[in-house]
Design an enzyme around this catalytic site. Structure first.
Site, PDB file in Angstrom:
ATOM      1  N   HIS A   1     -24.775  21.611   6.707  1.00 56.23           N
ATOM      2  CA  HIS A   1     -25.878  20.635   6.693  1.00 56.23           C
ATOM      3  C   HIS A   1     -27.037  21.139   5.819  1.00 56.23           C
ATOM      4  CE1 HIS A   1     -27.310  17.016   9.211  1.00 56.23           C
ATOM      5  NE2 HIS A   1     -28.017  17.065   8.101  1.00 56.23           N
TER       6      HIS A   1
ATOM      7  N   GLU B   1     -21.009  19.611  14.833  1.00 55.15           N
ATOM      8  CA  GLU B   1     -21.748  20.685  14.161  1.00 55.15           C
ATOM      9  C   GLU B   1     -22.861  21.286  15.012  1.00 55.15           C
ATOM     10  OE1 GLU B   1     -23.340  18.367  10.795  1.00 55.15           O
ATOM     11  OE2 GLU B   1     -25.335  18.768  11.604  1.00 55.15           O
TER      12      GLU B   1
ATOM     13  N   ARG C   1     -23.637  12.006   8.196  1.00 51.79           N
ATOM     14  CA  ARG C   1     -23.549  12.491   9.577  1.00 51.79           C
ATOM     15  C   ARG C   1     -22.076  12.679   9.914  1.00 51.79           C
ATOM     16  NH1 ARG C   1     -28.033  13.692   9.047  1.00 51.79           N
ATOM     17  NH2 ARG C   1     -29.861  13.172  10.308  1.00 51.79           N
TER      18      ARG C   1
HETATM   19  P1  NAI Z   1     -31.613   4.860   3.887  1.00 50.54           P
HETATM   20  O1  NAI Z   1     -32.099   4.215   5.136  1.00 50.54           O
HETATM   21  O2  NAI Z   1     -32.470   4.809   2.658  1.00 50.54           O
HETATM   22  O3  NAI Z   1     -30.175   4.236   3.485  1.00 50.54           O
HETATM   23  C1  NAI Z   1     -29.150   3.994   4.393  1.00 50.54           C
HETATM   24  C2  NAI Z   1     -28.366   2.786   3.880  1.00 50.54           C
HETATM   25  O4  NAI Z   1     -27.231   2.612   4.733  1.00 50.54           O
HETATM   26  C3  NAI Z   1     -29.175   1.481   3.913  1.00 50.54           C
HETATM   27  O5  NAI Z   1     -29.093   0.837   2.661  1.00 50.54           O
HETATM   28  C4  NAI Z   1     -28.484   0.674   4.996  1.00 50.54           C
HETATM   29  O6  NAI Z   1     -28.513  -0.727   4.737  1.00 50.54           O
HETATM   30  C5  NAI Z   1     -27.064   1.223   4.898  1.00 50.54           C
HETATM   31  N1  NAI Z   1     -26.260   0.894   6.075  1.00 50.54           N
HETATM   32  C6  NAI Z   1     -26.669   0.603   7.350  1.00 50.54           C
HETATM   33  N2  NAI Z   1     -25.588   0.297   8.101  1.00 50.54           N
HETATM   34  C7  NAI Z   1     -24.503   0.393   7.291  1.00 50.54           C
HETATM   35  C8  NAI Z   1     -23.118   0.157   7.489  1.00 50.54           C
HETATM   36  N3  NAI Z   1     -22.637  -0.261   8.671  1.00 50.54           N
HETATM   37  N4  NAI Z   1     -22.277   0.361   6.439  1.00 50.54           N
HETATM   38  C9  NAI Z   1     -22.758   0.744   5.238  1.00 50.54           C
HETATM   39  N5  NAI Z   1     -24.062   0.953   4.987  1.00 50.54           N
HETATM   40  C10 NAI Z   1     -24.924   0.782   6.011  1.00 50.54           C
HETATM   41  O7  NAI Z   1     -31.255   6.347   4.273  1.00 50.54           O
HETATM   42  P2  NAI Z   1     -31.098   7.605   3.289  1.00 50.54           P
HETATM   43  O8  NAI Z   1     -32.415   8.284   3.145  1.00 50.54           O
HETATM   44  O9  NAI Z   1     -30.364   7.184   2.074  1.00 50.54           O
HETATM   45  O10 NAI Z   1     -30.179   8.564   4.183  1.00 50.54           O
HETATM   46  C11 NAI Z   1     -28.838   8.224   4.491  1.00 50.54           C
HETATM   47  C12 NAI Z   1     -28.324   9.190   5.535  1.00 50.54           C
HETATM   48  O11 NAI Z   1     -28.236  10.497   4.971  1.00 50.54           O
HETATM   49  C13 NAI Z   1     -29.245   9.398   6.755  1.00 50.54           C
HETATM   50  O12 NAI Z   1     -28.995   8.400   7.736  1.00 50.54           O
HETATM   51  C14 NAI Z   1     -28.865  10.749   7.243  1.00 50.54           C
HETATM   52  O13 NAI Z   1     -27.856  10.598   8.216  1.00 50.54           O
HETATM   53  C15 NAI Z   1     -28.283  11.444   6.012  1.00 50.54           C
HETATM   54  N6  NAI Z   1     -29.078  12.588   5.556  1.00 50.54           N
HETATM   55  C16 NAI Z   1     -28.447  13.797   5.396  1.00 50.54           C
HETATM   56  C17 NAI Z   1     -29.132  14.903   4.946  1.00 50.54           C
HETATM   57  C18 NAI Z   1     -28.442  16.221   4.721  1.00 50.54           C
HETATM   58  O14 NAI Z   1     -29.123  17.250   4.505  1.00 50.54           O
HETATM   59  N7  NAI Z   1     -27.142  16.279   4.758  1.00 50.54           N
HETATM   60  C19 NAI Z   1     -30.589  14.832   4.676  1.00 50.54           C
HETATM   61  C20 NAI Z   1     -31.149  13.507   4.807  1.00 50.54           C
HETATM   62  C21 NAI Z   1     -30.412  12.437   5.256  1.00 50.54           C
END
Ligand code: NAI
Length: 325
Positions: A288, A256, A227
Site C-alpha cells: 500500500h 492487508e 482497495r
Molecule cells: P475518486 O472519487 O476521484 O474516483 C473514484 C471513481 O470511481 C469515481 O469516478 C466514481 O464514479 C467511480 N466509481 C464509483 N463506483 C464505481 C463502480 N461501481 N464501478 C466503477 N467505478 C466506480 O477517487 P480517487 O482519488 O481516484 O481514488 C480512487 C481509489 O484509490 C480510492 O477509493 C482509494 O481506495 C484508492 N487509493 C489508493 C491509494 C494507494 O496508496 N494505494 C491512495 C489513494 C487512494
C-alpha cells in the site's frame, strides 16, 4: 486541543510536526481498533489511516472518551462505520485528493516492472547472470488498457497510458466525459491490461471474481492500487495458476490490515493466499505504498490539519464524509 494519532510512522510524525501550528498531537504506533481506542482519552480528535479498524465497537469507545472528530488522513473510508459515527455524533473528515499522480505513476511503474521483468532482471544481473531466458515482455503501445473508475487517479492513469500509445476503454457508473466508456463485461473481454481505480463499496466488492476473470483475455494483466476487497483473492490465484491471467500488480490486498506497513520478516507469513501470491514470479506486490511520495505526505498533513482547524473553528469543511446531527 489534543489529537490522538494512530498507526503513526516516523515519516508521518516528521511531516505533521513540521506543519503543526499548535495542536498537541499524541502519536501512537498501534492501529486504532476497539482494544486501543481508549488511548484517545482526553482527545477531541482522532487521526487514523487506511488499515485502522473503525467499526461500531471502536466508535463506541471513542464516543465514551469524548472524541468529536475522526480525521482520516487518506481518501478511502471503507474501514469506517459511518452510520455508527453519525449515531455517536462524531464527524468524519478525509483527504479526498493527495497527489493522484503518485498513485497513477505507481500503477504504471508496477505494470512496466512486471511486464518487462525488471524485478527478475535486477536480481539476475546482481549475480552476474546475464541470461535473458524467461524475461520476454510485450509492447504496451497499441495494446488496450481498461480502467475501472475514472476519478482523479483513474483519470491520471488514463493520461499516462495514452502517453504510451495505448487504446483506452473505461467503465464508471458516473461517467465524466472525455473517455471512451463501455459496459463492464466488454472492458473485461477486450482489455490487455485492467486497472482498478474505483472505491471499495458493497457494489464494487469482488468486482474481479471468478466470473469476470473467465471473461478476460488470456494473458491479461491486472493492476490494483485501489482497495484489496475489489479482488476475490482465490479467484485471482486460480486465474494466475491456470494461465488465464498473465500477471497481477497489487499494491493492496484483501487482508492487508494484518500485515502491511509492518516488518513481518521474522514471523513468516501465516496468510497462505498472500504467501502464494508473493511467491509467484508474475505477481508484484507492494505494501500500500502507491501514495508514498514526499508530495503526498506533505499534502496529507496540510489537508488533515486544515480539516481539524476548520472543525474546531466550527466552520464547514468540504472534506466531511458524514455529518453528525
Ligand atoms: P475518486 O472519487 O476521484 O474516483 C473514484 C471513481 O470511481 C469515481 O469516478 C466514481 O464514479 C467511480 N466509481 C464509483 N463506483 C464505481 C463502480 N461501481 N464501478 C466503477 N467505478 C466506480 O477517487 P480517487 O482519488 O481516484 O481514488 C480512487 C481509489 O484509490 C480510492 O477509493 C482509494 O481506495 C484508492 N487509493 C489508493 C491509494 C494507494 O496508496 N494505494 C491512495 C489513494 C487512494
Amino acid at each position: 486541543m489534543k489529537i490522538a494519532f494512530f498507526d503513526a510512522k516516523e515519516y508521518d510524525k516528521r511531516e505533521f510536526d513540521k506543519q503543526n501550528k499548535g495542536w498537541e498531537i499524541e502519536y501512537y504506533e498501534t492501529k486504532l481498533r476497539p482494544q486501543t481506542a481508549h488511548l484517545a482519552h482526553g482527545c477531541e480528535a482522532v487521526c487514523a489511516f487506511v488499515n485502522d479498524r473503525i467499526d461500531g465497537d471502536t466508535i463506541a469507545v471513542l464516543k465514551k472518551e469524548g472524541v468529536k472528530l475522526l480525521a482520516m488522513r487518506c481518501a478511502g473510508y471503507n474501514n469506517v462505520d459511518l452510520a455508527a459515527a453519525k449515531e455517536a455524533r462524531i464527524k468524519v473528515v478525509r483527504v479526498p485528493a493527495y497527489s493522484p499522480h503518485a498513485v497513477a505513476e505507481h500503477a504504471m511503474a508496477m505494470l512496466l516492472t512486471l511486464n518487462r521483468k525488471i524485478h527478475r532482471a535486477y536480481i539476475r544481473t546482481r549475480d552476474f547472470n546475464f541470461s535473458l531466458s524467461g524475461l520476454e515482455g510485450f509492447v504496451l503501445h497499441g495494446k488496450t488498457a481498461g480502467v475501472i473508475g475514472t476519478g482523479k487517479i483513474g483519470g491520471a492513469f488514463v493520461d499516462i497510458c495514452q502517453g504510451f500509445g495505448m487504446k483506452m476503454l473505461c467503465y464508471d457508473p458516473y461517467p465524466t466525459g472525455g473517455y471512451r466508456y463501455v459496459p463492464l463485461p466488454q472492458l473485461f473481454e477486450e482489455s490487455d491490461v485492467i486497472s482498478l481505480h474505483c472505491p471499495l463499496t458493497p457494489e464494487t466488492r469482488h468486482i474481479v471474481n471468478e466470473r469476470s476473470i473467465r471473461k478476460m483475455k488470456k494473458g491479461a494483466f491486472l493492476i490494483n492500487t485501489s482497495r484489496g476487497g475489489l479482488i476475490e483473492s482465490e479467484a485471482l490465484l486460480s486465474g494466475l495458476a491456470g494461465g488465464k491471467l498473465g500477471g497481477a500488480c497489487l499494491d493492496v490486498y484483501e487482508e492487508e490490515a494484518n500485515y502491511f506497513y509492518e516488518d513481518n520478516s521474522q514471523q513468516g507469513m501465516a496468510d497462505e493466499k498472500l504467501a502464494l501470491l508473493i511467491s509467484r514470479p508474475n505477481v508484484i506486490l507492494t505494501s500500500h505504498q502507491a501514495y508514498f511520495t514526499r508530495e503526498a505526505l506533505s499534502e496529507i498533513a496540510a489537508a488533515t490539519l486544515e480539516n481539524i482547524r476548520l472543525f474546531f473553528e466550527e466552520k464547514r469543511t468540504p472534506n466531511e464524509v458524514s455529518c453528525a446531527k
